[in-house]
Design a protein around this motif. Structure first.
Motif, PDB file in Angstrom:
ATOM      1  N   GLN A  38      28.147  32.783  25.834  1.00 25.70           N
ATOM      2  CA  GLN A  38      27.308  33.137  26.980  1.00 25.70           C
ATOM      3  C   GLN A  38      27.831  32.502  28.258  1.00 25.70           C
ATOM      4  N   GLU A  39      28.372  31.299  28.176  1.00 26.28           N
ATOM      5  CA  GLU A  39      28.936  30.644  29.354  1.00 26.28           C
ATOM      6  C   GLU A  39      30.177  31.371  29.836  1.00 26.28           C
ATOM      7  N   LEU A  76      43.219  32.563  38.081  1.00 24.93           N
ATOM      8  CA  LEU A  76      41.782  32.389  38.207  1.00 24.93           C
ATOM      9  C   LEU A  76      41.409  30.921  38.267  1.00 24.93           C
ATOM     10  N   ASP A  77      42.102  30.082  37.472  1.00 19.72           N
ATOM     11  CA  ASP A  77      41.816  28.643  37.508  1.00 19.72           C
ATOM     12  C   ASP A  77      42.192  28.060  38.854  1.00 19.72           C
ATOM     13  N   ALA A  78      43.281  28.560  39.414  1.00 16.89           N
ATOM     14  CA  ALA A  78      43.711  28.046  40.722  1.00 16.89           C
ATOM     15  C   ALA A  78      42.730  28.427  41.820  1.00 16.89           C
ATOM     16  N   SER A  79      42.162  29.613  41.665  1.00 11.44           N
ATOM     17  CA  SER A  79      41.194  30.028  42.685  1.00 11.44           C
ATOM     18  C   SER A  79      39.910  29.233  42.589  1.00 11.44           C
ATOM     19  N   SER A  80      39.537  28.885  41.365  1.00 10.28           N
ATOM     20  CA  SER A  80      38.329  28.083  41.224  1.00 10.28           C
ATOM     21  C   SER A  80      38.558  26.636  41.644  1.00 10.28           C
ATOM     22  N   HIS A  81      39.842  26.120  41.557  1.00  5.31           N
ATOM     23  CA  HIS A  81      40.193  24.773  42.015  1.00  5.31           C
ATOM     24  C   HIS A  81      41.274  24.912  43.062  1.00  5.31           C
ATOM     25  N   PRO A  82      40.951  25.006  44.373  1.00  7.54           N
ATOM     26  CA  PRO A  82      41.956  25.253  45.434  1.00  7.54           C
ATOM     27  C   PRO A  82      42.927  24.078  45.565  1.00  7.54           C
ATOM     28  N   GLN A 128      30.882  33.172  33.501  1.00  9.43           N
ATOM     29  CA  GLN A 128      32.038  32.914  34.347  1.00  9.43           C
ATOM     30  C   GLN A 128      32.771  34.208  34.675  1.00  9.43           C
ATOM     31  N   THR A 129      32.882  35.086  33.722  1.00 11.49           N
ATOM     32  CA  THR A 129      33.572  36.358  33.964  1.00 11.49           C
ATOM     33  C   THR A 129      32.824  37.174  35.022  1.00 11.49           C
ATOM     34  N   LYS A 130      31.540  37.182  34.971  1.00 18.10           N
ATOM     35  CA  LYS A 130      30.763  37.907  35.962  1.00 18.10           C
ATOM     36  C   LYS A 130      30.932  37.311  37.351  1.00 18.10           C
ATOM     37  N   ASP A 131      30.969  35.988  37.426  1.00 18.95           N
ATOM     38  CA  ASP A 131      31.182  35.337  38.724  1.00 18.95           C
ATOM     39  C   ASP A 131      32.545  35.680  39.275  1.00 18.95           C
ATOM     40  N   ASN A 132      33.568  35.712  38.439  1.00 16.52           N
ATOM     41  CA  ASN A 132      34.921  36.063  38.893  1.00 16.52           C
ATOM     42  C   ASN A 132      34.955  37.479  39.445  1.00 16.52           C
ATOM     43  N   LEU A 133      34.244  38.388  38.799  1.00 12.07           N
ATOM     44  CA  LEU A 133      34.237  39.772  39.280  1.00 12.07           C
ATOM     45  C   LEU A 133      33.545  39.868  40.628  1.00 12.07           C
ATOM     46  N   VAL A 134      32.474  39.148  40.807  1.00 12.00           N
ATOM     47  CA  VAL A 134      31.780  39.159  42.103  1.00 12.00           C
ATOM     48  C   VAL A 134      32.663  38.549  43.184  1.00 12.00           C
ATOM     49  N   ARG A 135      33.345  37.492  42.799  1.00 14.85           N
ATOM     50  CA  ARG A 135      34.244  36.840  43.762  1.00 14.85           C
ATOM     51  C   ARG A 135      35.396  37.765  44.104  1.00 14.85           C
ATOM     52  N   LEU A 136      35.899  38.494  43.167  1.00 14.50           N
ATOM     53  CA  LEU A 136      36.993  39.427  43.410  1.00 14.50           C
ATOM     54  C   LEU A 136      36.547  40.570  44.311  1.00 14.50           C
ATOM     55  N   ALA A 137      35.328  41.022  44.117  1.00 14.73           N
ATOM     56  CA  ALA A 137      34.826  42.119  44.940  1.00 14.73           C
ATOM     57  C   ALA A 137      34.655  41.697  46.386  1.00 14.73           C
ATOM     58  N   MET A 195      44.978  43.927  40.858  1.00 13.02           N
ATOM     59  CA  MET A 195      43.531  44.066  40.644  1.00 13.02           C
ATOM     60  C   MET A 195      43.007  42.933  39.800  1.00 13.02           C
ATOM     61  N   PHE A 196      43.640  42.697  38.668  1.00 13.22           N
ATOM     62  CA  PHE A 196      43.202  41.643  37.761  1.00 13.22           C
ATOM     63  C   PHE A 196      44.306  40.597  37.690  1.00 13.22           C
ATOM     64  N   ALA A 197      43.955  39.345  37.895  1.00 12.88           N
ATOM     65  CA  ALA A 197      44.930  38.250  37.863  1.00 12.88           C
ATOM     66  C   ALA A 197      44.930  37.613  36.500  1.00 12.88           C
ATOM     67  N   SER A 198      45.928  36.733  36.310  1.00 15.62           N
ATOM     68  CA  SER A 198      46.028  36.039  35.035  1.00 15.62           C
ATOM     69  C   SER A 198      45.044  34.884  34.992  1.00 15.62           C
ATOM     70  N   ALA A 199      44.965  34.229  33.859  1.00 16.06           N
ATOM     71  CA  ALA A 199      44.017  33.121  33.697  1.00 16.06           C
ATOM     72  C   ALA A 199      44.377  31.953  34.576  1.00 16.06           C
TER      73      ALA A 199
END
Length: 667
Positions: A49-50, A117-123, A54-63, A110-114
């Motif tokens: 569930q966690e 995504l980690d780099a975007s969450s930790h600038p 996180q996947t949903k948050d990434n999609l919103v952030r990408l949009a 459109m879709f980045a690698s893992a």
């Protein structure tokens, strides 16, 4: 401790799943203990569930990082596309942009690698760092581009809908096409195919016991050496199909079926279950009409659910009936008439109560010698026992010159039982060119000759026929007459001479010779309906019968006796009257009475004169014969048509005598 450990006897402690809290770790609330151990009732784990969150948050952030102002809401996800994105983008076309928090610099991906995504969450500290993907992922939204292209192509090929006058969209009413369901066809019941090659006569005898009748449906099954006739119902074809077997009655049926050969057994049954349907069957007899063989099946038992052994179906074994052969003497009489004989082949077939005989050729040995004018021919035939003779079919093949045949009668006599005699009277033509043109006749058998005169001397008859003076009254048919008197009945006599007879309005006289039938009572008048315009209108018929010497002498004797008795009675009355007058005292009153008596005497004399008038010219005062009777004349009025297409359609009538006159001749 788990239940499994308790069952094996060795206690085993399981490590239960826990959850970290502020007060320490404690077991999960969703855990349930079962006999197999603890079980988590949650559908998904907290880690899964966690990850979904996180996947949903990434999609919103990408949009949020997309450049397109109009969001695309496909499959419930709202995201943005870069303006000017080509329909088909190639991997490797990098468009670098300054990195910011929560985004990456490569906008073509459109879709980045893992790792990205980690780099975007930790600038990172390096602002000029660029996020890139080393994988070969697609650089556009495949679902959205495909749907867009599909809608774009659909709009190009779409036919514009018609509009109303006010510019609004006209709604087209869709026509609902009715599709009829497929008809339900009732599958026919396959019945066994029966080759109808033979005809069987089934005769059923119902017993003469109380309550033996039944109105149930009776069926029969016949089994032979060469086949079987399946279950068949016995009933009458004419009228209603409901049939009743009456107590003590004999019923005959005809059933078609295959050739069964020698019949071995039958099965008789019915469908009646009530007490009133009980049936007492005596016996059944089956006759093959091809071979004339007969089989008898004896039952003498009940077919009932309430009588006997409570059975409504019985199997009966066959017993072939022995048939004796009878010998008959056939006497054929040909009429003594012009061209009455024939040279054709003559055949007869007998029909009896128990079957029919074969066709017998009578003149097979001596063709051309039999059945000549005025001949009486005798033949012997052998016929199986077909019971009492009912009718006979007589025919010829019409071969030879002048094949027409005038048949008088046929007599059939049993040789071994001479008292058994059958008479077949016809007195008519069997010819193509005379009458109805038929070469056969079906004659009914008579055990006694009709009251015809077959003995005695013939007498002379004179027939006066008057044809009516109406339209189409004349005829060219052969007219005949038959005399019926106190002594019997004459043969059929044809009225014919050298003239063209029975024309309209003609009165003709025919002289005939026939047996003496006594005093005439009636006649049978008719014609054979031959020739064009065969209809005939008869005005009247007069028959003059000439008396024989014996009849004249007998008639004079009877008349003389009557005359003498009348004369004696007259003399006796006169003598009695004279004696009565002498005894009476004459007085004035008596004179009046005498005048009355004289009047009575005068009246009686006049009456006697009337009574004796018939003898006035026959006998004189001394009883001498003055006149002799010659013939009797019978007047028969008619005024009727003898035609098939006029009035009642009769071509033969029996007419009664209305007037009788005796004619005398001076001696």
């Amino acid at each position: 401790m788990s239940f499994a450990g308790q069952m094996n006897g060795d206690p085993v402690w399981h490590k239960l799943p826990t959850q970290a809290t502020s007060g320490g770790r404690r077991p999960l609330r969703s855990v349930r203990y079962t006999w197999a151990g603890p079980f988590n009732t949650k559908l998904y784990d907290d880690q899964l569930q966690e990850l979904s969150k996180q996947t949903k948050d990434n999609l919103v952030r990408l949009a949020g990082n997309m450049m397109n102002k109009e969001p695309c809401d496909q499959y419930g996800i709202k995201h943005y596309h870069a303006e000017g994105r080509p329909k088909t983008a190639k991997p490797g076309d990098h468009l670098h942009r300054p990195s910011s928090r929560g985004s990456w610099s490569n906008m073509s991906v459109m879709f980045a690698s893992a790792s990205a995504l980690d780099a975007s969450s930790h600038p990172a500290d390096d602002a000029s760092s660029v996020m890139s993907t080393s994988s070969g992922a697609m650089n556009f939204c495949y679902l959205c581009s495909t749907m867009e292209e599909h809608q774009r192509n659909h709009m190009k090929l779409r036919v514009p809908k018609p509009l109303n006058k006010d510019g609004s969209l006209r709604l087209k009413r869709q026509k609902i096409h009715y599709i009829a369901p497929q008809p339900r066809v009732k599958m026919p019941v396959e019945e066994p195919i029966v080759l109808q090659e033979a005809l069987y006569k089934v005769t059923v005898w119902t017993g003469d016991v109380p309550q033996a009748s039944t109105d149930a449906n009776v069926y029969i099954t016949i089994v032979g050496d060469r086949g079987m006739l399946p279950k068949t119902r016995l009933f009458r074809r004419q009228g209603t199909t409901k049939f009743c077997f009456v107590r003590g009655a004999k019923e005959a049926f005809r059933v078609k079926g295959p050739k069964l050969g020698n019949i071995r057994m039958i099965t008789v049954e019915h469908d009646g279950l009530e007490k009133k349907h009980g049936w007492y069957l005596n016996k059944v007899e089956i006759q093959c009409m091809l071979t004339n063989k007969v089989w008898v099946f004896t039952c003498k038992n009940w077919l009932s659910m309430h009588h006997g052994d409570f059975r409504i179906k019985r199997d009966l074994e066959a017993r072939e009936k022995e048939r004796t052969v009878r010998e008959y003497e056939v006497t054929v009489e040909t009429r003594k008439k012009h061209l009455a004989g024939t040279d054709a082949n003559v055949y007869i077939t007998l029909h009896g109560t128990e079957g029919n005989s074969l066709k017998h050729h009578l003149n097979a040995q001596n063709r051309g010698e039999c059945f000549q004018k005025g001949q009486t021919n005798k033949f012997k035939i052998r016929v199986p026992n077909i019971g009492d003779i009912r009718s006979m079919r007589i025919e010829h093949d019409g071969q030879g010159v002048a094949s027409g045949w005038f048949l008088n009668k046929v007599v059939l006599q049993d040789i071994h039982n001479p008292h058994v005699v059958y008479y077949f009277v016809y007195n008519g033509w069997l010819a193509k060119d005379i009458g109805d043109g038929l070469l056969w006749r079906e004659l009914r058998a008579k055990k006694h000759l009709p009251k015809e005169v077959v003995t005695g001397k013939p007498v002379q008859y004179e027939v006066i026929a008057k044809t009516g003076d109406v339209r189409y009254a004349g005829t060219d048919a052969n007219v005949y007459i038959t005399f019926i008197g106190t002594k019997g009945k004459s043969d059929k006599l044809f009225l014919d001479d050298s003239k063209n007879n029975f024309e309209r309005g003609m009165t003709e006289n025919f002289k005939l010779s026939a047996m003496n039938v006594g005093s005439l009572k009636s006649i049978i008048l008719g014609h054979d309906n031959s020739g064009p315009g065969a209809g005939w209108f008869c005005e009247y018929i007069k028959v003059r019968k000439h008396l024989t010497r014996q009849e004249i002498a007998k008639m004079l004797t009877e008349q003389k006796k009557a005359w003498k008795s009348t004369k004696q009675q007259r003399r006796k009355r006169l003598a009695d009257k004279l004696d009565h007058r002498e005894k009476e005292n004459v007085s004035d009153d008596d004179d009046e009475e005498e005048s009355d008596d004289s009047d009575d005497d005068t009246r009686k004399r006049s009456d006697k004169g009337k009574k004796d008038k018939r003898f006035a010219d026959v006998f004189d005062r001394d009883g001498k014969v003055l006149k002799v009777p010659v013939y009797e004349e019978y007047s028969i009025p008619c005024k009727k048509w003898f035609a098939s297409d006029e009035a009642d359609g009769l071509m033969e009538r029996e007419l009664e005598v209305k007037e009788h006159t005796l004619y005398f001749q001076e001696r």
